[in-house]
Enzyme design. Structure first.
Site, short mmCIF file in Angstrom:
data_model
loop_
_atom_site.label_atom_id
_atom_site.label_comp_id
_atom_site.label_asym_id
_atom_site.label_seq_id
_atom_site.Cartn_x
_atom_site.Cartn_y
_atom_site.Cartn_z
N CYS A 141 50.69 -20.47 78.50
CA CYS A 141 49.81 -19.83 78.30
C CYS A 141 48.71 -19.66 79.34
O CYS A 141 49.69 -19.99 80.66
CB CYS A 141 48.07 -21.30 77.72
SG CYS A 141 48.65 -22.03 76.72
N ARG A 184 49.24 -13.86 79.22
CA ARG A 184 50.20 -15.51 78.80
C ARG A 184 49.78 -15.72 77.13
O ARG A 184 50.36 -16.43 77.38
CB ARG A 184 50.03 -15.95 79.45
CG ARG A 184 50.77 -15.60 80.88
CD ARG A 184 49.61 -17.29 81.88
NE ARG A 184 50.71 -18.07 82.15
CZ ARG A 184 52.17 -18.40 82.70
NH1 ARG A 184 52.12 -16.93 83.24
NH2 ARG A 184 52.88 -19.50 82.45
N LYS A 230 53.15 -12.22 76.99
CA LYS A 230 54.52 -11.53 77.61
C LYS A 230 55.43 -12.71 78.28
O LYS A 230 56.45 -12.06 78.00
CB LYS A 230 53.30 -11.30 78.57
CG LYS A 230 54.13 -10.57 79.64
CD LYS A 230 54.48 -8.85 79.11
CE LYS A 230 55.53 -8.38 80.04
NZ LYS A 230 56.11 -7.11 78.70
N HIS A 261 78.76 -4.05 54.44
CA HIS A 261 79.05 -5.44 53.93
C HIS A 261 78.24 -6.24 53.42
O HIS A 261 77.19 -7.59 53.14
CB HIS A 261 79.56 -6.01 55.06
CG HIS A 261 81.07 -5.32 55.26
ND1 HIS A 261 81.96 -6.43 54.36
CD2 HIS A 261 81.50 -4.48 56.31
CE1 HIS A 261 83.14 -5.44 55.21
NE2 HIS A 261 83.00 -4.49 55.87
N ASN A 312 49.45 -26.38 79.91
CA ASN A 312 49.95 -25.25 79.71
C ASN A 312 51.36 -25.68 79.79
O ASN A 312 52.44 -26.54 80.79
CB ASN A 312 50.14 -24.08 80.76
CG ASN A 312 51.05 -23.01 80.87
OD1 ASN A 312 51.64 -22.84 79.51
ND2 ASN A 312 51.37 -22.02 81.62
N GLY A 313 51.85 -25.38 79.01
CA GLY A 313 53.65 -26.16 78.64
C GLY A 313 53.83 -26.63 76.87
O GLY A 313 52.83 -27.15 76.98
N GLU A 342 57.70 -6.10 66.10
CA GLU A 342 56.64 -6.61 67.06
C GLU A 342 54.85 -6.29 67.26
O GLU A 342 54.14 -7.04 66.84
CB GLU A 342 57.18 -6.38 68.59
CG GLU A 342 57.76 -7.42 69.76
CD GLU A 342 58.30 -7.17 70.62
OE1 GLU A 342 57.58 -7.73 71.57
OE2 GLU A 342 58.57 -6.20 71.18
N TRP A 377 47.76 -19.90 73.83
CA TRP A 377 48.99 -19.19 72.68
C TRP A 377 49.47 -20.49 72.11
O TRP A 377 50.38 -21.65 72.67
CB TRP A 377 49.95 -18.35 73.63
CG TRP A 377 50.59 -17.78 72.64
CD1 TRP A 377 50.76 -17.06 71.62
CD2 TRP A 377 52.75 -18.34 72.38
NE1 TRP A 377 52.77 -16.56 71.22
CE2 TRP A 377 52.49 -17.21 71.45
CE3 TRP A 377 53.50 -18.89 73.63
CZ2 TRP A 377 53.93 -17.44 71.29
CZ3 TRP A 377 54.71 -18.66 72.74
CH2 TRP A 377 55.74 -17.80 71.70
N GLU A 408 67.39 -3.27 69.79
CA GLU A 408 66.51 -3.46 69.92
C GLU A 408 64.61 -2.26 69.35
O GLU A 408 63.47 -2.72 69.37
CB GLU A 408 66.49 -2.44 71.35
CG GLU A 408 64.90 -2.48 72.37
CD GLU A 408 64.22 -2.85 72.64
OE1 GLU A 408 64.91 -4.33 72.56
OE2 GLU A 408 63.70 -3.07 73.15
N LYS A 422 61.13 -3.80 68.57
CA LYS A 422 60.00 -2.86 69.20
C LYS A 422 58.84 -2.89 67.71
O LYS A 422 57.89 -2.75 67.30
CB LYS A 422 60.35 -1.64 69.54
CG LYS A 422 60.54 -1.68 71.40
CD LYS A 422 59.35 -2.26 71.82
CE LYS A 422 59.91 -3.23 73.07
NZ LYS A 422 60.82 -3.45 72.87
C1 F6R Z 1 60.37 -8.01 73.63
C2 F6R Z 1 59.98 -8.58 74.99
C3 F6R Z 1 60.44 -10.00 74.14
C4 F6R Z 1 61.07 -10.68 75.82
C5 F6R Z 1 61.94 -12.20 75.91
C6 F6R Z 1 62.55 -12.54 77.03
O1 F6R Z 1 59.49 -6.42 73.65
O2 F6R Z 1 59.61 -8.47 75.45
O3 F6R Z 1 61.63 -10.15 73.41
O4 F6R Z 1 62.08 -9.91 76.37
O5 F6R Z 1 60.52 -12.82 74.87
O6 F6R Z 1 61.70 -12.55 77.36
P1 F6R Z 1 61.64 -11.88 79.10
O7 F6R Z 1 62.62 -11.02 79.49
O8 F6R Z 1 60.28 -12.46 80.40
O9 F6R Z 1 63.11 -13.47 79.55
#
Ligand code: F6R
Length: 604
Positions: free
Chosen positions: A2, A27, A599, A503, A99-100, A487, A75, A480, A484
């Site tokens: 958060c 956050r 994020k 498989h 936060n935590g 997400e 969050w 990846e 994306k």
């Molecule tokens: C995907 C994304 C997440 C981060 C993951 C690790 O778009 O952003 O999968 O890559 O949460 O985050 P970091 O790199 O900050 O440890």
């Protein structure tokens, strides 16, 4: 995980609390709230489900008055995204933002009387507040009491607390989650990151792990983890921390995708000097370290993990350097083997990912040669805790879905390949340097295909699911791409290595379905062509994003001109980023803040 923003000012506080929360929404953004105390000790609490914009609207209807306040954007981890679970929580005249994550069972086992109480929320934070409240009123030294009470708390936290009975005071503590103190002529502030403080403060100081703080008017008392008095380590603000503007782009994600050539070019300048790798960027003794390394273990989560997987292909093929890659959340809970002279690498754009930090701390006991972090945040916990640091220069990335930060991680990993080669006097380093030098321009070229990709995005059927295939380094790239699309488009998109198709995944194929194929490896072109034939034979369509020609006719194809295949995944990456972006745009999604995500994942 958060965002916390708190302030004690010589003017009304509510507007600044709101602005602070807005810059911390990356956050978490599922509920928000604030508590403001006026000089008479009246505590005004406003909490809403949803984003900070909802809180702003509520405050316009129901004003709050006072110069001291705490605010929070959440969050959800314990309990749904409801008003009752939103922070601040209140108990016996105390209000707290947290936060935590707290191990609440352990907490309640220590104070069975708490377990009997009726709760107002489902959160661990409310349990923590009541635990702190137990002896609060009797404590003459509140800071000492806070530290003692927190000593038996398991979990991680940063928190700020106010007390109706002391309306000029604010208390804070941190362990495992960041908290930054700021100051200006108007007063003092606390926030989860420096960027939120920058518009208001001329200086900030990171609180150390285990620190507790009392702020009374403009006076602070700071104690370190051992209870010793400390002076805040004040610093100014760097250029990078200035507030980020979308500059006409509808979304930060779109802007960040288009910033990639520029950030890669400026990062590259800082990585090289006189045409050679600037090894001192890693820290002193880096040259000796790189010479000594016999194996590499990389730990990361999410997109950063995909970057690590791509680097494994590179380092083993080009440096004959064995590389193991593991998801940090798995590594931290298992017994693993560390070979002699193994370099530990941890990759995290935020540097605050709880699992990655825990994995780093766990790995420290295993006898690695040294730890090297790749991180985009100079002030992050990861940046402070590693022995060597390669700071990426992606600049602030606001969109939750990572784009430019990931590409900068890949550039950093590629640069490390050439740095390894350089110190070992391998002949290829110059060739690799030339390719990295040309990368920004190649990425601009990839981005020039945006209109074609946009049309693909509009036409792409994502239901019942969509598959992405790759081989070699294009396999983690496929992972990846799938991430994306999941997400920000909220559709099941599954990634497979081409060879795995028969498989199991072949069973998913049906007429009309689309399989996106990523192909950047000429030596695997025939193998991928065979996979494409398997897909088409089952009536599914293949949409091919490739570099160099494949001996096959795909249903749709975008082919980048063939170059040395080493950096092909980086050149294909913008295409999949744009595909996800335009698809989400066509669906009308909230692109920069996808549902249920945040994020910086600072909780487990
Ligand atoms: C995907 C994304 C997440 C981060 C993951 C690790 O778009 O952003 O999968 O890559 O949460 O985050 P970091 O790199 O900050 O440890």
């Amino acid at each position: 995980m958060c965002g916390i923003f708190a302030a004690s000012l010589q003017q009304q506080v509510a507007n600044q609390l709101l602005s602070g929360l807005e810059s911390l929404e990356y956050r978490g953004y599922d509920s928000a709230g604030m508590a403001v105390l006026n000089a008479a000790g009246q505590l005004q609490l406003v909490r809403v489900a949803g984003k900070v914009a909802n809180l702003r609207q509520r405050l316009a209807e129901q004003g709050v008055h006072g110069q001291l306040g705490i605010a929070h954007t959440r969050w959800a981890t314990h309990g749904g995204a409801t008003q009752a679970n939103a922070h601040p929580h209140l108990y016996q005249g105390l209000a707290m933002v947290h936060n935590g994550i707290i191990e609440q069972q352990a907490l309640l086992a220590q104070a069975p009387e708490l377990a009997q109480q009726p709760w107002l929320s489902d959160t661990d934070s409310e349990r923590l507040l009541r635990w702190l409240a137990l002896g609060w009123r009797q404590a003459s030294d509140k800071l000492l009491y806070l530290q003692q009470q927190l000593a038996s708390v398991q979990g991680q936290y940063s928190l700020v607390l106010i007390d109706q009975q002391q309306p000029d005071c604010l208390w804070a503590a941190r362990s495992g989650s960041p908290l930054v103190l700021g100051r200006s002529e108007q007063g003092a502030y606390l926030a989860s990151d420096s960027q939120a403080l920058q518009p208001w403060c001329h200086e900030r100081a990171l609180l150390d792990e285990g620190a507790v703080l009392q702020l009374q008017g403009q006076e602070w008392q700071l104690r370190d983890a051992q209870g010793q008095q400390q002076e805040p380590k004040w610093q100014g603000f760097s250029q990078q921390q200035q507030r980020v503007d979308r500059n006409g782009y509808a979304h930060y994600m779109h802007q960040e995708i288009h910033q990639q050539p520029e950030v890669l070019a400026s990062s590259w300048q800082q990585l090289m000097t006189n045409g050679k790798p600037r090894l001192e960027r890693l820290g002193s003794g880096a040259e000796q370290l790189l010479k000594q390394v016999k194996e590499v273990q990389i730990l990361a989560c999410g997109s950063s993990h995909h970057a690590a997987l791509i680097a494994k292909y590179w380092y083993e093929a080009h440096l004959q350097l064995p590389v193991r890659v593991e998801i940090a959340s798995e590594y931290r809970y298992r017994q693993s083997v560390c070979q002699a002279d193994t370099l530990l690498m941890v990759i995290s754009q935020s540097g605050e990912t709880a699992d990655t930090l825990a994995a780093l701390r766990h790995a420290r006991q295993q006898g690695y040669l040294a730890s090297l972090g790749i991180c985009n945040q100079a002030e992050s916990s990861l940046a402070q805790e590693v022995d060597y640091l390669l700071l990426t220069q992606a600049g602030p990335e606001i969109s939750v879905a990572s784009t430019k930060a990931l590409l900068c991680q890949l550039q950093a990993l590629a640069w490390l390949q050439l740095a390894f080669a350089y110190v070992r006097q391998a002949p290829n380093w110059q060739h690799w340097a030339d390719q990295l030098d040309a990368l920004p321009e190649s990425i601009s070229h990839s981005l020039s295909h945006e209109q074609q990709i946009r049309q693909w995005a509009l036409d792409l059927p994502l239901l019942p699911c969509c598959l992405v295939l790759g081989r070699g380094p294009s396999y983690p790239l496929a992972q990846e791409a799938a991430l994306k699309l999941q997400e920000i488009c909220y559709r099941p998109v599954l990634a497979f290595a081409g060879g795995e198709l028969k498989h199991g995944p072949l069973a998913l194929l049906e007429p009309g379905m689309v399989v996106i194929v990523l192909a950047g490896e000429p030596h695997l072109a025939n193998k991928m062509a065979a996979n494409i034939a398997e897909v088409q034979a089952r009536g599914a369509e293949v949409w091919l994003l490739s570099e160099g020609q494949l001996p096959v006719i795909a249903n749709r194809q975008l082919n980048l001109a063939e170059q040395d295949p080493w950096l092909a995944p980086l050149r294909l990456l913008p295409l999949v980023q744009l595909l996800a972006y335009h698809r989400a745009l066509s669906q009308g999604e909230l692109i920069d803040q996808p549902r249920n995500l945040a994020k910086s994942v600072t909780v487990e």
